[in-house]
Enzyme design. Structure first.
Site, PDB file in Angstrom:
ATOM      1  N   LYS A 191       3.080 -12.097   4.355  1.00 11.30           N
ATOM      2  CA  LYS A 191       4.194 -12.019   3.399  1.00 11.30           C
ATOM      3  C   LYS A 191       5.135 -13.201   3.587  1.00 11.30           C
ATOM      4  CE  LYS A 191       4.188  -7.007   3.661  1.00 11.30           C
ATOM      5  NZ  LYS A 191       3.054  -6.883   2.745  1.00 11.30           N
ATOM      6  N   LYS A 221     -12.055  -9.177   8.346  1.00 11.15           N
ATOM      7  CA  LYS A 221     -11.303  -8.060   7.761  1.00 11.15           C
ATOM      8  C   LYS A 221     -12.130  -6.788   7.825  1.00 11.15           C
ATOM      9  CE  LYS A 221      -8.093  -6.235   5.111  1.00 11.15           C
ATOM     10  NZ  LYS A 221      -6.742  -6.024   5.583  1.00 11.15           N
ATOM     11  N   LYS A 255      -3.508  -9.714  -0.535  1.00 10.97           N
ATOM     12  CA  LYS A 255      -2.750  -9.572  -1.779  1.00 10.97           C
ATOM     13  C   LYS A 255      -1.457 -10.377  -1.761  1.00 10.97           C
ATOM     14  CE  LYS A 255       0.492  -5.936  -0.834  1.00 10.97           C
ATOM     15  NZ  LYS A 255       0.379  -6.099   0.614  1.00 10.97           N
ATOM     16  N   GLY A 302       0.791  -1.222   0.000  1.00 12.07           N
ATOM     17  CA  GLY A 302       0.000   0.000   0.000  1.00 12.07           C
ATOM     18  C   GLY A 302       0.830   1.283   0.000  1.00 12.07           C
ATOM     19  N   ASN A 303       2.010   1.233   0.647  1.00 14.14           N
ATOM     20  CA  ASN A 303       2.859   2.428   0.717  1.00 14.14           C
ATOM     21  C   ASN A 303       3.336   2.919  -0.632  1.00 14.14           C
ATOM     22  OD1 ASN A 303       3.616   3.356   3.515  1.00 14.14           O
ATOM     23  ND2 ASN A 303       3.630   1.130   3.682  1.00 14.14           N
TER      24      ASN A 303
HETATM   25  P1  ADP Z   1       2.072  -3.681   2.845  1.00 19.88           P
HETATM   26  O1  ADP Z   1       1.175  -2.550   2.519  1.00 19.88           O
HETATM   27  O2  ADP Z   1       3.373  -3.640   2.101  1.00 19.88           O
HETATM   28  O3  ADP Z   1       1.394  -5.019   2.779  1.00 19.88           O
HETATM   29  P2  ADP Z   1       2.057  -3.969   5.737  1.00 19.88           P
HETATM   30  O4  ADP Z   1       1.908  -2.792   6.614  1.00 19.88           O
HETATM   31  O5  ADP Z   1       0.914  -4.903   5.606  1.00 19.88           O
HETATM   32  O6  ADP Z   1       2.547  -3.411   4.328  1.00 19.88           O
HETATM   33  O7  ADP Z   1       3.324  -4.843   6.205  1.00 19.88           O
HETATM   34  C1  ADP Z   1       4.584  -4.239   6.434  1.00 19.88           C
HETATM   35  C2  ADP Z   1       4.742  -3.902   7.910  1.00 19.88           C
HETATM   36  O8  ADP Z   1       4.888  -5.098   8.674  1.00 19.88           O
HETATM   37  C3  ADP Z   1       5.961  -3.130   8.294  1.00 19.88           C
HETATM   38  O9  ADP Z   1       5.795  -1.749   8.081  1.00 19.88           O
HETATM   39  C4  ADP Z   1       6.129  -3.467   9.781  1.00 19.88           C
HETATM   40  O10 ADP Z   1       5.578  -2.449  10.589  1.00 19.88           O
HETATM   41  C5  ADP Z   1       5.289  -4.714   9.972  1.00 19.88           C
HETATM   42  N1  ADP Z   1       5.988  -5.826  10.618  1.00 19.88           N
HETATM   43  C6  ADP Z   1       5.413  -6.639  11.534  1.00 19.88           C
HETATM   44  N2  ADP Z   1       6.251  -7.586  11.952  1.00 19.88           N
HETATM   45  C7  ADP Z   1       7.415  -7.393  11.271  1.00 19.88           C
HETATM   46  C8  ADP Z   1       8.674  -8.070  11.255  1.00 19.88           C
HETATM   47  N3  ADP Z   1       8.903  -9.136  12.020  1.00 19.88           N
HETATM   48  N4  ADP Z   1       9.645  -7.606  10.438  1.00 19.88           N
HETATM   49  C9  ADP Z   1       9.410  -6.530   9.629  1.00 19.88           C
HETATM   50  N5  ADP Z   1       8.236  -5.832   9.606  1.00 19.88           N
HETATM   51  C10 ADP Z   1       7.240  -6.260  10.414  1.00 19.88           C
HETATM   52 MG    MG Z   2      -0.264  -5.716   4.088  1.00 22.64          MG
END
Ligand code: ADP
Ligand code: MG
Length: 314
Positions: free
Chosen positions: A268, A121, A206, A3-4
C-alpha cells in the site's frame, strides 16, 4: 477496498456475511459519490478466490476444474455484482442517479517478470506433503510448506504493467458511471507477439494494480481503504505512532527501516508513494473514515515532495 470490506477475518464466508459487509462498505462509498466524487472502485478477492479454487478441487470428480485466471474472473463477477447491487441501492436511498457497472478487468504483466522464476503467493487449500508431491507431478504446480499448516500451492505475483481495459474505464467515467474494476488485482494476461493476450495462472497485488489504474485514468486521489486508521511507525509496538503525512522519500525511509509488513502494509505504501511521486495525492485510511480522510481529517496522506507540486494537484 481491502478484503475486510467484503469479509472480516474469522467470519464464515457465507453469502449473507459477505453481503452484510459489502452493504456497510457501500454506504461509505455512496456518501463519497453523494459529495460529488467520481469513483472507480477496486477491491481485494483473497478469501473468495481461495474458496473458488477449493470448490474446483473438491468437485473435480464431477466437474472439470477451472484454472486460476478464470476463478479470478469469477470472483470479479461475484464481488462486482454485490457492490453493484448494494451501492446502487444505497445511492437510490440518497436520491442519486449514478449507475454502477462492474468490469471484468485484465491486467498485462511482463512474460519475463522475475516473479515467474520465484512463485511466492500462497493460494487455495492446504495439503499433506504426500499430496503436495503428487500435485507437483500431476499438475505441474509448485507447492511449498506453509507455517506448520501443511503444504500450499504458490503462484507468481508479477507487477502490473498496464490495465488492458483502462480506456473503457475512462469512457464509462465520462458517462457518469461508477466503475468497479481490477477486482482481486485484475486477471493477469501476457501479450503475445501477434498482439493477442493469454490469461495466466498468477495473482497481481491489488494495491499495485490500483495504483496503475489510478495513474492510467489520471485520478486525482488514490484512496486505499483498509482496516487500520493510519499507517504507523513501529506498528504493534509500545512506541507505535500514526504517520499523518508522508512524502515518497519519507515513505521510502520508513520502508527501508522495515516499518511496513511485506504482505500487507508495504504494497500500500509503495503504491501510494509511486502515485505521489507522479504528482497525485494518495491516502491510506480505514474504510469508515474515508470521507474524513478525503477532507484531510483522518488517515495517512502521501503527497508529492515539493509544496508546489502538492498545491498544483489540490
Ligand atoms: P487489505 O485487505 O486492506 O489489503 P492487509 O491485511 O493486506 O489489508 O493490510 C492491512 C494490515 O496491515 C493491517 O491490518 C495491519 O495489521 C498491517 N500492518 C502492517 N504494518 C503496518 C503498519 N506499519 N501500519 C499499519 N498497519 C500495518
Ligand atoms: Mg492486502
Amino acid at each position: 477496498m481491502g478484503g475486510n470490506a467484503i469479509l472480516q477475518p474469522g467470519q464464515e464466508a457465507t453469502y449473507a456475511n459477505q453481503l452484510a459487509n459489502v452493504r456497510r462498505s457501500c454506504s461509505v462509498l455512496a456518501r463519497l459519490a453523494g459529495q460529488g466524487h467520481r469513483l472507480v472502485i477496486t477491491h481485494g478477492n483473497g478469501p473468495q478466490v481461495g474458496n473458488l479454487l477449493r470448490q474446483q478441487e473438491e468437485a473435480q470428480a464431477e466437474v472439470p476444474p477451472l484454472p486460476l485466471d478464470v476463478c479470478t474472473a469469477q470472483s470479479q463477477g461475484f464481488i462486482g455484482f454485490m457492490i453493484q447491487q448494494l451501492l446502487r441501492n444505497e445511492l437510490a436511498k440518497g436520491g442519486h442517479g449514478h449507475s454502477v457497472v462492474s468490469l471484468i478487468t485484465r491486467v498485462e504483466v511482463a512474460a519475463d517478470d522475475p516473479a515467474f522464476g520465484n512463485p511466492s503467493k500462497p493460494i487455495g487449500s492446504f495439503y499433506t506433503e504426500e499430496e503436495a508431491k503428487r500435485l507437483m507431478t500431476a499438475k505441474g504446480w509448485q507447492l511449498k510448506p506453509d507455517a506448520n499448516r501443511g503444504w500450499r500451492r504458490v503462484v507468481p505475483s508479477p507487477r502490473p504493467q498496464a490495465i488492458v481495459e483502462a480506456d473503457v474505464v475512462r469512457q464509462l467515467l465520462e458517462l457518469n458511471q461508477i466503475v468497479i474494476a481490477c477486482g482481486g488485482g485484475g486477471i493477469p494476461v501476457v501479450r503475445q507477439e501477434d498482439g493477442s493476450y493469454t490469461g495466466i495462472e498468477a495473482v497481481i497485488d491489488k494495491d499495485f494494480s490500483s495504483f496503475r489504474l489510478a495513474r492510467e485514468i489520471q485520478a486525482d486521489v488514490l484512496l486505499i481503504l483498509t482496516d487500520v486508521e493510519h499507517v504507523y511507525a513501529d506498528y504493534g509496538r509500545p512506541e507505535q505512532r500514526p504517520l499523518t503525512s508522508l512524502t515518497p522519500s519519507g515513505a521510502a525511509e520508513y520502508m527501508e527501516a522495515g516499518h511496513f509488513s511485506q504482505g500487507s502494509m508495504r504494497p500500500k505504501v509503495e503504491a501510494a508513494a509511486s502515485f505521489a511521486a507522479r504528482g497525485g495525492t494518495a491516502i491510506i485510511c480505514s474504510l469508515d473514515r474515508a470521507d474524513l480522510a478525503l477532507s484531510g481529517l483522518a488517515g495517512t496522506r502521501i503527497v508529492p515532495e515539493t509544496a508546489e507540486a502538492a498545491s498544483y494537484h489540490q
